[in-house]
Scaffold this motif. Sequence first.
Motif, PDB file in Angstrom:
ATOM      1  N   TYR A  97      33.479  76.108  23.661  1.00  0.00           N
ATOM      2  CA  TYR A  97      34.311  75.159  22.912  1.00  0.00           C
ATOM      3  C   TYR A  97      33.593  74.593  21.692  1.00  0.00           C
TER       4      TYR A  97
ATOM      5  N   GLU B 292      42.208  88.273  29.508  1.00  0.00           N
ATOM      6  CA  GLU B 292      41.063  87.426  29.164  1.00  0.00           C
ATOM      7  C   GLU B 292      40.816  86.365  30.233  1.00  0.00           C
TER       8      GLU B 292
ATOM      9  N   GLN C  32      43.906  78.641  18.713  1.00  0.00           N
ATOM     10  CA  GLN C  32      44.678  77.583  19.378  1.00  0.00           C
ATOM     11  C   GLN C  32      44.671  76.307  18.533  1.00  0.00           C
TER      12      GLN C  32
ATOM     13  N   LEU D  74      45.243  78.103  34.620  1.00  0.00           N
ATOM     14  CA  LEU D  74      44.789  79.178  33.719  1.00  0.00           C
ATOM     15  C   LEU D  74      44.427  78.564  32.374  1.00  0.00           C
ATOM     16  N   ILE D  75      43.597  79.289  31.610  1.00  0.00           N
ATOM     17  CA  ILE D  75      43.249  78.805  30.262  1.00  0.00           C
ATOM     18  C   ILE D  75      44.439  79.169  29.366  1.00  0.00           C
ATOM     19  N   PRO D  76      45.146  78.180  28.844  1.00  0.00           N
ATOM     20  CA  PRO D  76      46.444  78.457  28.207  1.00  0.00           C
ATOM     21  C   PRO D  76      46.373  79.331  26.968  1.00  0.00           C
ATOM     22  N   ASN D  77      45.224  79.321  26.285  1.00  0.00           N
ATOM     23  CA  ASN D  77      45.162  80.076  25.038  1.00  0.00           C
ATOM     24  C   ASN D  77      44.538  81.459  25.212  1.00  0.00           C
ATOM     25  N   LEU D  78      44.281  81.840  26.457  1.00  0.00           N
ATOM     26  CA  LEU D  78      43.760  83.187  26.705  1.00  0.00           C
ATOM     27  C   LEU D  78      44.859  84.054  27.311  1.00  0.00           C
ATOM     28  N   THR D  79      44.754  85.347  27.060  1.00  0.00           N
ATOM     29  CA  THR D  79      45.733  86.263  27.646  1.00  0.00           C
ATOM     30  C   THR D  79      45.424  86.458  29.131  1.00  0.00           C
TER      31      THR D  79
ATOM     32  N   ARG E 276      35.671  86.492  22.318  1.00  0.00           N
ATOM     33  CA  ARG E 276      37.133  86.401  22.205  1.00  0.00           C
ATOM     34  C   ARG E 276      37.621  85.011  22.599  1.00  0.00           C
TER      35      ARG E 276
ATOM     36  N   MET F 157      38.253  73.445  34.862  1.00  0.00           N
ATOM     37  CA  MET F 157      38.436  74.664  35.660  1.00  0.00           C
ATOM     38  C   MET F 157      37.242  75.600  35.497  1.00  0.00           C
TER      39      MET F 157
ATOM     40  N   SER G 119      41.115  72.921  31.197  1.00  0.00           N
ATOM     41  CA  SER G 119      40.488  74.245  31.226  1.00  0.00           C
ATOM     42  C   SER G 119      38.984  74.121  31.408  1.00  0.00           C
TER      43      SER G 119
ATOM     44  N   ARG H  59      39.905  82.589  20.449  1.00  0.00           N
ATOM     45  CA  ARG H  59      41.161  82.008  20.947  1.00  0.00           C
ATOM     46  C   ARG H  59      41.171  80.490  20.736  1.00  0.00           C
TER      47      ARG H  59
ATOM     48  N   GLN I 115      56.481  83.704  20.510  1.00  0.00           N
ATOM     49  CA  GLN I 115      55.050  83.469  20.379  1.00  0.00           C
ATOM     50  C   GLN I 115      54.308  84.748  20.036  1.00  0.00           C
TER      51      GLN I 115
ATOM     52  N   VAL J  68      50.902  86.562  20.000  1.00  0.00           N
ATOM     53  CA  VAL J  68      49.548  86.478  20.556  1.00  0.00           C
ATOM     54  C   VAL J  68      48.734  87.634  19.986  1.00  0.00           C
TER      55      VAL J  68
ATOM     56  N   VAL K 249      50.078  85.452  27.149  1.00  0.00           N
ATOM     57  CA  VAL K 249      49.396  84.193  27.505  1.00  0.00           C
ATOM     58  C   VAL K 249      50.185  83.531  28.644  1.00  0.00           C
TER      59      VAL K 249
ATOM     60  N   ILE L 219      33.917  88.692  26.239  1.00  0.00           N
ATOM     61  CA  ILE L 219      34.921  87.682  26.567  1.00  0.00           C
ATOM     62  C   ILE L 219      34.562  86.341  25.917  1.00  0.00           C
TER      63      ILE L 219
END
Lengths: 741, 232
Positions: A659, B103, A410, B95-100, A402, A644, A641, A406, A389, A391, B134, A399
């Motif tokens: 989003y 992040e 994605q 966790l947010i899967p597409n963030l490191t 970014r 969360m 997410s 992301r 992968q 990244v 990630v 943030i």
Amino acid sequence: MKNPLSRRLLRELRQDIGKYIALFLFLTLTTGFISGFLVADGSMVRAYDESFEKYNIESGHFILEDKLPDETRAKLEAAGVSVHELFYKEATLDNENTVRIFKNRSEVNRADVLDGCLPESEGEIAADRLYLENNGLTIGDELAGLKITGAVALSDYSALFKNNTDMMLDANKFCVAVVTPETFDEIDENIHLCYAWLNNDKTLSDEQCRDKSDELGEILAADCGISDIVERSENQAISFTGEDMGSDKAMMTTLLYVVIVILGFVFAITTRSTIEQESGTVGTLLASGYTRGELIRHYMAMPVIVTLIAAVIGNVLGYTVFKDVCAGMYYHSYSLPTYVTVWNAEAFVKTTLVPCVLIALTVYLVLWRVMRLPVQSFLRHDLRVRKKQFVPRLKAGSITERFRKRVILQNRSAYITLFIGILFANILLLFGLIMPPVLDNFKTEVLETKFADYQYILKTPTLTENESAEPFCLASLEYDDEEISVYGIKADSKYADFSYLPAHRDNILVSEGFLEKYGLSAGDKITLHEKYGEREYTFNVFGTADYAAGLAVFMDKASFNENFDLDMRFFNGYFSNERLTDLDPEAVSTVITEHDLTVIADQLNDSMGFMFPLMCGFSLALYMLLVYLLSKMIIEKNAQSISMLKILGYTPREISSLYNSATAIAVGVSLIVTIPISALIMKWLFYYYMHEMSGWVSFYIAPWIWPAMLGLGAAAYFIVHLIQTKRLGKIPLAQALKNME
Amino acid sequence: MYLEIRDLHKSFGSGDSRCEVLRGISCGIEKGHICVLLGPSGSGKSTLLNIIGGIETADSGSIGIGGQKIAAMSQRELSLYRRKHLGYVFQSYNLIPNLTVKENIEVGAYLADKPLPTEDILKTLGLWEHRDKVPSQLSGGQQQRTAIGRAIIKNPDILLCDEPTGALDYKTSKEILDLIERVNKKYGNTVILVTHNDAIKRMADRVIRLRDGAIRSDEENTEKLGAMQLDW
């Protein structure tokens, strides 16, 4: 035992009803319209093809200055044709419209009566149905002082071209009609001695038909003065309709397939997203012994079923509702005979089987790629096809910036699909938006660059007392099978306002459209040739002439007379801003008015005008559908997410800014990038189409179109944005508490 | 008491399928304490935690944190309350899967007026080398540490941990508990930790046992052990 997974399909439908309804409606309406179009087109083409035999359409016609001598007729008949009188007279109405009146036809080019009946008594007329509709005339009304008894379609005038050299048909100002022989004799207008011929041998190829026409031309030229001779395949009034219907079919089929492939990717991406969300279950099923094939078939089922049902219902709508709509489009452009709906197997295959296969194939390819992964990948919720992968590091920015990047990374496959979809939608939107301004611009340019209000084309040089008249010379030559008007204009012309008209006989000015169409520029040499003769003329392109009405070249009148071996005093036309009432009508071949110059724009606007808003609506619907489905998928994919983030304390607005703004950025960038690309593609398509036509209309994008496209795109996105913000707000906090394992 | 819970009731479903999950819970927790909520599955401990966290609402009763009543809060106020006072750690990391890693932790930092330094947190949690990965590139323990980092970076008043070691092996579980303990000591947060692992109670200042939606016992732990000393 029946696969128990199939019971899940209905639940899947219920769960994602919004997506399936949107796709179903779009597919149904698209396939319905295109099926209706293909059915109408097929039925029309068949009616058109059959009309040649049914109405005994001519193999060609010629117009003579004097009646055909019996000896010449005998020679023609000996050459293998039968000759039939098709004399006509032309009445000019008060509104300057022209009605070309024939006697009732019984042998060749018979009329199809669409409404009412053919004239049976004196003072009656049956006229072209389309012209009557366009001019709000009905049976019982008067036309050219005669009572209308019927609306007809003359089989040799399916497209109402007044002259075969016209750029465009003119169903608003030109009409054909039939009357009884007695009424015909009483009409006090010049008679045009037109004769139609029919080849005795019906099996001649197109080339043999043209050879036959040449043979007849030689016989006629030897004995009589010919005004015109036109072989059937070269007669736009007969052939234009058939050619146009053929090209429309290809365009519509391509449109359908592009839409289907885009929707196929939408199905594929959203289905893949479902598999990602259900990967634990998929892994468990695979571990339990379900094969990959069974699961691929299961996940493909809904897209294929929805497409199939949409295609079937679309076809039903096509044969019922849309067929009439599309037939109406043709009837609004052409004077076609009555058609009978025929079962169209090709349309069925193209609008039912091919879409299903395309959707199935697209979805299969995407699913096959993901389903090849090992069982553990599903159990671990790790569906990366490439195991290593990558990244990308995103150092700059806050943030939130970014985060959005992301989200875009994605969902890049969804955004790529969105980009392609928006590009396609923009091409359609641009087509819908640019055509009216293109036609308006053409009209404006034509009117701004016209020489005079009237151009009189004379059969023989005739003098007038009117002081506004200025003589000029005109000849018609060909370049690449396209007719080019060659003007010889007085060097000190008060009408043709060229800054400099070259005096040398080989130097010419060339109209902008001619240069643009054939990619010519100053300094090039061009060779024009006679249509019927063998003589060629080579000229140097000296510069550009500001003249938009047609493809033309201009030279000094003296050079013209010298080039064409004419007496220096010879002329065959007048420019004038006033009507030349003292000219002998017998000496006038044609009078070109403003309307004649702009007829192409008027006719295109008339026959295609309703298509433009339809295209805009369709493209915006496609655009909104894509943005809606893909942004919905992105939100659903990230529901955990988002939930969360809510738990962490992010407000709905902040979450939306992460989003939905990512989608907004993708949409915005797609819009900004695709608008110029779509303009380039549209320009290419436009030029390609114009190359197929005679004449030239310049490509023009009105300045307001750029902000309009951005505005429409933004407005359409905003509506979707509101829906998705609401959806985002509905994601429960408890979503994050669900054990996704 | 910093956190005061009074006569909390909560039920799910209606009619015959109605299930009362919390039946009049009342308790209090001191600021800076580690409180372990113990109980078997279905005892209501996670529901209680979620009500404290403002994720679910109680049918009746009240919760006060630092004098602020949760029950009276609107959704927006609840959002702000979570933002200001709470940090959350779940068994399934979320966790947010597409963030490191970095992040994901910054997602927490964004919410605080004065977040703790991200680099310090990364180093404290042993995630510095993994900061650009990630979640799918991390082990379960590393993911949970990231989740803790995200929760503590805003230095919350209360750290809510729902079975934080439920998905981890013995060794990693102890490391995570040790981390929570260190965070508690370093930043003075109140920690409420839900678990069904009886051994974990020994690292708590206070232990509340639940069964069938009611408090079976509520006692202070006077023989507190460090997380690394725990054994099960």
